[in-house]
Design a protein around this motif. Structure first.
Motif, mmCIF file in Angstrom:
data_model
loop_
_atom_site.group_PDB
_atom_site.id
_atom_site.type_symbol
_atom_site.label_atom_id
_atom_site.label_comp_id
_atom_site.label_asym_id
_atom_site.label_seq_id
_atom_site.Cartn_x
_atom_site.Cartn_y
_atom_site.Cartn_z
ATOM 1 N N GLY A 157 39.592 41.647 37.598
ATOM 2 C CA GLY A 157 39.794 40.525 38.501
ATOM 3 C C GLY A 157 39.608 40.949 39.937
ATOM 4 O O GLY A 157 40.155 41.971 40.367
ATOM 5 N N VAL A 159 40.644 39.639 43.312
ATOM 6 C CA VAL A 159 41.553 38.688 43.936
ATOM 7 C C VAL A 159 41.355 38.749 45.443
ATOM 8 O O VAL A 159 41.448 39.829 46.050
ATOM 9 C CB VAL A 159 43.011 38.998 43.571
ATOM 10 C CG1 VAL A 159 43.966 38.096 44.346
ATOM 11 C CG2 VAL A 159 43.233 38.834 42.070
ATOM 12 N N LEU A 193 38.347 35.625 41.855
ATOM 13 C CA LEU A 193 39.376 34.599 41.983
ATOM 14 C C LEU A 193 39.515 34.264 43.461
ATOM 15 O O LEU A 193 40.256 34.901 44.205
ATOM 16 C CB LEU A 193 40.688 35.093 41.383
ATOM 17 C CG LEU A 193 40.586 35.416 39.880
ATOM 18 C CD1 LEU A 193 41.764 36.247 39.412
ATOM 19 C CD2 LEU A 193 40.478 34.135 39.071
ATOM 20 N N TYR A 218 48.262 36.311 39.301
ATOM 21 C CA TYR A 218 46.964 36.645 38.702
ATOM 22 C C TYR A 218 46.707 38.143 38.764
ATOM 23 O O TYR A 218 46.182 38.736 37.807
ATOM 24 C CB TYR A 218 45.846 35.887 39.417
ATOM 25 C CG TYR A 218 45.577 34.526 38.822
ATOM 26 C CD1 TYR A 218 44.445 34.296 38.048
ATOM 27 C CD2 TYR A 218 46.455 33.476 39.010
ATOM 28 C CE1 TYR A 218 44.192 33.049 37.491
ATOM 29 C CE2 TYR A 218 46.221 32.224 38.469
ATOM 30 C CZ TYR A 218 45.083 32.013 37.700
ATOM 31 O OH TYR A 218 44.848 30.780 37.147
ATOM 32 N N THR A 438 46.293 26.613 36.946
ATOM 33 C CA THR A 438 46.370 27.815 37.778
ATOM 34 C C THR A 438 47.813 28.309 37.870
ATOM 35 O O THR A 438 48.083 29.513 37.776
ATOM 36 C CB THR A 438 45.808 27.539 39.185
ATOM 37 O OG1 THR A 438 44.403 27.267 39.082
ATOM 38 C CG2 THR A 438 46.019 28.730 40.117
ATOM 39 N N ARG A 525 35.949 30.355 36.679
ATOM 40 C CA ARG A 525 36.167 30.968 37.990
ATOM 41 C C ARG A 525 36.381 29.906 39.070
ATOM 42 O O ARG A 525 37.177 30.096 39.984
ATOM 43 C CB ARG A 525 34.999 31.886 38.356
ATOM 44 C CG ARG A 525 33.637 31.210 38.446
ATOM 45 C CD ARG A 525 32.573 32.180 38.899
ATOM 46 N NE ARG A 525 31.298 31.480 39.125
ATOM 47 C CZ ARG A 525 30.282 32.008 39.743
ATOM 48 N NH1 ARG A 525 30.351 33.244 40.206
ATOM 49 N NH2 ARG A 525 29.164 31.319 39.911
ATOM 50 N N PHE A 528 40.021 28.118 39.430
ATOM 51 C CA PHE A 528 41.168 28.790 40.043
ATOM 52 C C PHE A 528 41.474 28.058 41.343
ATOM 53 O O PHE A 528 40.784 28.218 42.352
ATOM 54 C CB PHE A 528 40.844 30.263 40.303
ATOM 55 C CG PHE A 528 41.916 30.997 41.068
ATOM 56 C CD1 PHE A 528 43.140 31.273 40.487
ATOM 57 C CD2 PHE A 528 41.697 31.418 42.378
ATOM 58 C CE1 PHE A 528 44.132 31.953 41.190
ATOM 59 C CE2 PHE A 528 42.675 32.093 43.084
ATOM 60 C CZ PHE A 528 43.898 32.358 42.488
#
Length: 537
Positions: A157, A159, A193, A218, A438, A525, A528
């Protein structure tokens, strides 16, 4: 309306008058969900001119009425005369009050049904049902994490701490889409994300705390085995603020980059690609292993609901939730605005008055929040919901809470809070699908089941999303986007219990690595969408 051979009028012969069409029984065209309901839900289009036999005539006889206007499939048909301002019952519960007199056989919808003043007396723990533990332990193949949690996927991920780093994050992740990922067959993908905030928002504010909690949820998710936190370098929600005391599993690979320190976008993309490649090489060595179903955290959500949602897919998902709870697992109901009007059913199932009161506190917060915004909770249902047969939020909520099955309510969480209690729980989220899901995934949901009647194309990376159709017509029309058809319950070819077991079987298969249709389409994707609250300066 189609008729059976026995119902068709016979062609008149020479010198013989035409025979009248026999009345159609209510059960042939509609479902009466509770014995004392005032409305039934149509299972097909019922055209004007239909002669319909309704129960409840004098002395228990059948009353025959002729419809002066058609009633669409999935909508409500009155089974008795109702005066203006009368309470209207469906599911054995009040869904609103009539705004005009209603005749038997009349279409009951926005033209003659409104919210009215409906008050509930709240009870706590009076209807608790402790689901008996299962006698057989179900299992799935998952990624056991070092902190004891179990992932259903293995993702890297990326972020982002701020919107300014969103494009750079996508550029890095895009280098690992398609056939290039075949080099790491035991990793499910690389997902960026990204979001639209992170600066101009006071970190200590309610909105700032919600965003930070969501991003950290997340980043620490059991389905995220590799983590790259990417920032610009001057934002208010800084990278180090996200990483400080991050409750990620000790075996999560964690790196961070800031665009300003790396020398710009191109330099950061090169550095990010190198970081992700190293992570993929290490994560490729990890394997799934057999784990108990109790390790699952199941997110329960719905969107694009219709008149069948509370009859087919939602109660079937409720059955699957009960089956998972019996295994010792966790399920999480959400969408507070779509519980409004049915919250009294959940407080009766709360394990304590404190849990029930916490749910009511969130309802009160929403009442105030909507008033500040110039709206009411009855702004919902949406136009699509209404086209599908739902009229008031009371009606929609009664169908929505069916996803919760019958188990006792063990805990209530705020948006994106880590879900740590087993059993049936609740999370306060908006009803808007991507924002709601989410929050569920940020709280730790490792699989999401999403029911839909109008047709949703949601994805929920890094958690797989199973989409269940409430009616077979939509399922056939959008079968490349649906995982399971619950509409068979209406046609009589399946039962709520049977479809509930199918859903749990599918959840375990997907948790073991079987791709959902959303994953096959690489969705998730762009869905989110953290809940944005508070002022931006």
């Amino acid at each position: 309306m189609s008729t059976t051979p026995a119902d068709r009028p016979t062609a008149p012969g020479p010198g013989h008058p035409a025979q009248p069409t026999a009345p159609v029984p209510l059960a042939a065209v509609a479902l009466l969900l509770a014995p004392d309901d005032d409305v039934a839900v149509t299972t097909r289009d019922v055209p004007a001119g239909t002669s319909l036999a309704l129960p409840g005539g004098p002395g228990g006889s059948t009353a025959v009425v002729t419809l002066t206007a058609g009633v669409p499939r999935g909508h409500k048909l009155a089974v008795r005369a109702l005066p203006a301002a009368a309470r209207v019952h469906k599911y054995g519960q009040v869904i609103g009050r009539t705004t005009a007199p209603v005749a038997p056989g009349e279409h009951v919808h926005t033209q003659n049904l409104g919210m009215g003043a409906i008050a509930h007396a709240y009870e706590f723990g009076t209807a608790r049902v402790r689901v008996a533990p299962a006698t057989t332990t179900r299992t799935f193949e998952g990624f056991r994490r070092a902190d004891g949690r179990v992932g259903t996927r293995s993702y890297v991920g990326i972020v982002t701490s701020v919107n300014c780093s969103a494009s750079t994050a996508r550029m890095i992740a895009d280098q690992f889409r398609g056939p290039v990922l075949d080099a790491w067959p035991h990793v499910d993908g690389v997902v960026a994300l990204t979001h639209d905030s992170g600066c101009g928002l006071v970190p200590a504010s309610e909105g700032g705390q919600v965003l930070r909690r969501t991003l950290r949820g997340y980043a620490a998710h059991p389905n995220v085995t590799g983590l790259l936190v990417l920032g610009l370098g001057c934002e208010m929600l800084a990278v180090q603020g996200l990483l400080a005391d991050l409750p990620a599993s000790p075996d999560t690979l964690v790196e961070h980059l800031t665009i300003q320190d790396e020398g710009g976008v191109r330099a950061t993309v090169r550095a990010g690609v190198a970081v992700v490649r190293r992570m993929l090489d290490e994560l490729e060595g990890r394997r799934r292993e057999t784990v108990p179903a109790s390790a699952l955290v199941l997110g329960l959500n719905c969107g694009g609901s219709d008149g069948y949602s509370g009859i087919t897919a939602n109660p079937a998902l409720g059955r699957a939730s009960d089956l998972l709870v019996a295994q010792g697992g966790t399920s999480v109901l959400a969408e507070t605005p779509e519980v409004f009007g049915a919250e009294h059913l959940l407080t009766r199932r709360a394990v304590s008055e404190a849990v029930g009161r916490r749910l009511l506190d969130r309802i009160d917060w929403w009442q105030e929040y909507m008033t500040r915004g110039g709206g009411t909770l009855d702004n919902n249902p949406s136009p699509g919901n209404k086209a599908g047969g739902l009229t008031t939020i009371l009606e929609k909520s009664l169908g929505a809470v069916a996803k919760a099955g019958s188990a006792e309510l063990s805990a209530v969480y705020e948006y994106a809070e880590p879900v740590t209690d087993a059993g049936l729980t609740f999370m306060d989220t908006p009803g808007y699908d991507p924002v709601s899901v989410t929050g569920l995934v940020a709280g730790g949901a490792t699989v999401v089941v999403f029911t839909t009647g109008r047709g949703s194309v949601l994805g929920t990376k890094p958690a797989p999303c199973i989409k269940v159709a409430t009616n077979s017509e939509m399922y056939e029309r959008m079968r490349e986007d649906m995982d399971l058809d619950a509409g068979r319950i209406v046609t009589g070819t399946a039962t709520i219990e049977g479809v509930g077991e199918e859903i749990l079987d599918l959840v375990l298969a997907v948790a073991s690595g079987r791709p959902t249709v959303s994953e096959e389409l690489d969705l998730g994707r762009d869905e989110f969408v953290p809940w944005q609250l508070g002022a931006v300066t």
